[in-house]
Scaffold this motif. Structure first.
Motif, PDB file in Angstrom:
ATOM      1  N   TYR A   1      -6.005  -8.354   5.481  1.00  0.00           N
ATOM      2  CA  TYR A   1      -6.500  -7.059   5.958  1.00  0.00           C
ATOM      3  C   TYR A   1      -6.867  -6.182   4.765  1.00  0.00           C
ATOM      4  O   TYR A   1      -6.201  -6.220   3.732  1.00  0.00           O
ATOM      5  CB  TYR A   1      -5.436  -6.339   6.790  1.00  0.00           C
ATOM      6  CG  TYR A   1      -4.976  -7.123   7.983  1.00  0.00           C
ATOM      7  CD1 TYR A   1      -5.815  -7.357   9.066  1.00  0.00           C
ATOM      8  CD2 TYR A   1      -3.693  -7.663   8.033  1.00  0.00           C
ATOM      9  CE1 TYR A   1      -5.395  -8.097  10.155  1.00  0.00           C
ATOM     10  CE2 TYR A   1      -3.270  -8.397   9.125  1.00  0.00           C
ATOM     11  CZ  TYR A   1      -4.114  -8.609  10.177  1.00  0.00           C
ATOM     12  OH  TYR A   1      -3.699  -9.343  11.257  1.00  0.00           O
ATOM     13  N   THR A   2      -7.910  -5.389   4.929  1.00  0.00           N
ATOM     14  CA  THR A   2      -8.256  -4.451   3.862  1.00  0.00           C
ATOM     15  C   THR A   2      -7.260  -3.293   3.874  1.00  0.00           C
ATOM     16  O   THR A   2      -6.567  -3.051   4.865  1.00  0.00           O
ATOM     17  CB  THR A   2      -9.679  -3.884   4.037  1.00  0.00           C
ATOM     18  OG1 THR A   2      -9.707  -3.045   5.204  1.00  0.00           O
ATOM     19  CG2 THR A   2     -10.715  -4.986   4.150  1.00  0.00           C
ATOM     20  N   ARG A   3      -7.231  -2.576   2.780  1.00  0.00           N
ATOM     21  CA  ARG A   3      -6.345  -1.419   2.683  1.00  0.00           C
ATOM     22  C   ARG A   3      -6.699  -0.392   3.760  1.00  0.00           C
ATOM     23  O   ARG A   3      -5.827   0.198   4.374  1.00  0.00           O
ATOM     24  CB  ARG A   3      -6.449  -0.785   1.295  1.00  0.00           C
ATOM     25  CG  ARG A   3      -5.961  -1.700   0.194  1.00  0.00           C
ATOM     26  CD  ARG A   3      -6.205  -1.130  -1.194  1.00  0.00           C
ATOM     27  NE  ARG A   3      -5.235  -0.131  -1.603  1.00  0.00           N
ATOM     28  CZ  ARG A   3      -4.002  -0.389  -2.005  1.00  0.00           C
ATOM     29  NH1 ARG A   3      -3.577  -1.628  -2.032  1.00  0.00           N
ATOM     30  NH2 ARG A   3      -3.200   0.587  -2.368  1.00  0.00           N
ATOM     31  N   GLU A   4      -7.976  -0.207   3.995  1.00  0.00           N
ATOM     32  CA  GLU A   4      -8.409   0.773   4.998  1.00  0.00           C
ATOM     33  C   GLU A   4      -8.020   0.338   6.409  1.00  0.00           C
ATOM     34  O   GLU A   4      -7.603   1.157   7.218  1.00  0.00           O
ATOM     35  CB  GLU A   4      -9.915   1.024   4.895  1.00  0.00           C
ATOM     36  CG  GLU A   4     -10.315   1.813   3.658  1.00  0.00           C
ATOM     37  CD  GLU A   4      -9.542   3.118   3.506  1.00  0.00           C
ATOM     38  OE1 GLU A   4      -9.452   3.899   4.480  1.00  0.00           O
ATOM     39  OE2 GLU A   4      -9.005   3.358   2.416  1.00  0.00           O
ATOM     40  N   GLU A   5      -8.176  -0.949   6.725  1.00  0.00           N
ATOM     41  CA  GLU A   5      -7.761  -1.450   8.041  1.00  0.00           C
ATOM     42  C   GLU A   5      -6.260  -1.232   8.250  1.00  0.00           C
ATOM     43  O   GLU A   5      -5.833  -0.795   9.321  1.00  0.00           O
ATOM     44  CB  GLU A   5      -8.053  -2.948   8.167  1.00  0.00           C
ATOM     45  CG  GLU A   5      -9.505  -3.306   8.317  1.00  0.00           C
ATOM     46  CD  GLU A   5      -9.723  -4.805   8.258  1.00  0.00           C
ATOM     47  OE1 GLU A   5     -10.647  -5.262   8.967  1.00  0.00           O
ATOM     48  OE2 GLU A   5      -9.017  -5.529   7.534  1.00  0.00           O
TER      49      GLU A   5
ATOM     50  N   LEU B   1       1.532   4.939   0.418  1.00  0.00           N
ATOM     51  CA  LEU B   1       0.858   5.997   1.173  1.00  0.00           C
ATOM     52  C   LEU B   1       1.177   7.367   0.575  1.00  0.00           C
ATOM     53  O   LEU B   1       1.835   8.205   1.194  1.00  0.00           O
ATOM     54  CB  LEU B   1       1.267   5.919   2.647  1.00  0.00           C
ATOM     55  CG  LEU B   1       0.913   4.603   3.342  1.00  0.00           C
ATOM     56  CD1 LEU B   1       1.503   4.558   4.743  1.00  0.00           C
ATOM     57  CD2 LEU B   1      -0.587   4.382   3.375  1.00  0.00           C
TER      58      LEU B   1
ATOM     59  N   LYS C   1      -4.260   0.937   6.735  1.00  0.00           N
ATOM     60  CA  LYS C   1      -3.945   2.367   6.845  1.00  0.00           C
ATOM     61  C   LYS C   1      -4.312   2.900   8.226  1.00  0.00           C
ATOM     62  O   LYS C   1      -3.542   3.646   8.834  1.00  0.00           O
ATOM     63  CB  LYS C   1      -4.688   3.171   5.777  1.00  0.00           C
ATOM     64  CG  LYS C   1      -4.086   3.065   4.407  1.00  0.00           C
ATOM     65  CD  LYS C   1      -4.870   3.944   3.447  1.00  0.00           C
ATOM     66  CE  LYS C   1      -4.297   3.937   2.075  1.00  0.00           C
ATOM     67  NZ  LYS C   1      -5.017   4.852   1.170  1.00  0.00           N
ATOM     68  N   LYS C   2      -5.473   2.514   8.743  1.00  0.00           N
ATOM     69  CA  LYS C   2      -5.876   2.955  10.087  1.00  0.00           C
ATOM     70  C   LYS C   2      -4.863   2.517  11.130  1.00  0.00           C
ATOM     71  O   LYS C   2      -4.492   3.280  12.014  1.00  0.00           O
ATOM     72  CB  LYS C   2      -7.258   2.390  10.447  1.00  0.00           C
ATOM     73  CG  LYS C   2      -8.411   3.177   9.944  1.00  0.00           C
ATOM     74  CD  LYS C   2      -9.693   2.564  10.487  1.00  0.00           C
ATOM     75  CE  LYS C   2     -10.894   3.348  10.072  1.00  0.00           C
ATOM     76  NZ  LYS C   2     -12.128   2.766  10.608  1.00  0.00           N
TER      77      LYS C   2
ATOM     78  N   ILE D   1       0.869  -1.176   0.000  1.00  0.00           N
ATOM     79  CA  ILE D   1       0.000   0.000   0.000  1.00  0.00           C
ATOM     80  C   ILE D   1       0.904   1.224   0.000  1.00  0.00           C
ATOM     81  O   ILE D   1       1.636   1.459   0.959  1.00  0.00           O
ATOM     82  CB  ILE D   1      -0.926   0.010   1.231  1.00  0.00           C
ATOM     83  CG1 ILE D   1      -1.758  -1.276   1.268  1.00  0.00           C
ATOM     84  CG2 ILE D   1      -1.797   1.254   1.244  1.00  0.00           C
ATOM     85  CD1 ILE D   1      -2.483  -1.506   2.581  1.00  0.00           C
TER      86      ILE D   1
ATOM     87  N   GLU E   1      -0.715   9.809   0.218  1.00  0.00           N
ATOM     88  CA  GLU E   1      -1.366  10.906   0.929  1.00  0.00           C
ATOM     89  C   GLU E   1      -0.455  11.543   1.984  1.00  0.00           C
ATOM     90  O   GLU E   1      -0.724  12.633   2.461  1.00  0.00           O
ATOM     91  CB  GLU E   1      -2.679  10.461   1.568  1.00  0.00           C
ATOM     92  CG  GLU E   1      -2.566   9.325   2.555  1.00  0.00           C
ATOM     93  CD  GLU E   1      -2.845   7.964   1.953  1.00  0.00           C
ATOM     94  OE1 GLU E   1      -2.236   7.593   0.927  1.00  0.00           O
ATOM     95  OE2 GLU E   1      -3.672   7.238   2.527  1.00  0.00           O
TER      96      GLU E   1
END
Length: 74
Positions: free
Chosen positions: A54-58, A7, A60-61, A5, A9
């Motif tokens: 794990y999802t990308r959102e999980e 990052l 990243k969190k 992933i 951002e």
């Protein structure tokens, strides 16, 4: 299997900072993620490597939570 992933951002970091981020956060959570970085003309992008269960959102969190937790300790 692992997923990467990028990052984007977070923007870009000098290599010295990217290396410190990698050292301080790799393997520090139950997700056991690895932090790498890509260096292009001294502009480093942080890359999160984590199990694909794990999802990308999980992921990243957990990364952001861990980063702030570690920053708060120093």
């Amino acid at each position: 299997m692992k997923q990467e992933i990028i990052l984007t951002e977070l923007g870009f970091f000098p290599e010295t900072i990217a290396k410190k981020i990698s050292e301080k956060l790799t393997g520090k959570t139950y997700m056991d993620f690895e932090i790498k970085y890509s260096n292009c003309a001294s502009n480093c992008t942080i890359i999160l490597i984590v199990d694909d269960k794990y999802t990308r959102e999980e992921a990243k969190k957990m990364f952001f939570s861990s980063a702030f937790w570690i920053l708060g300790q120093n």
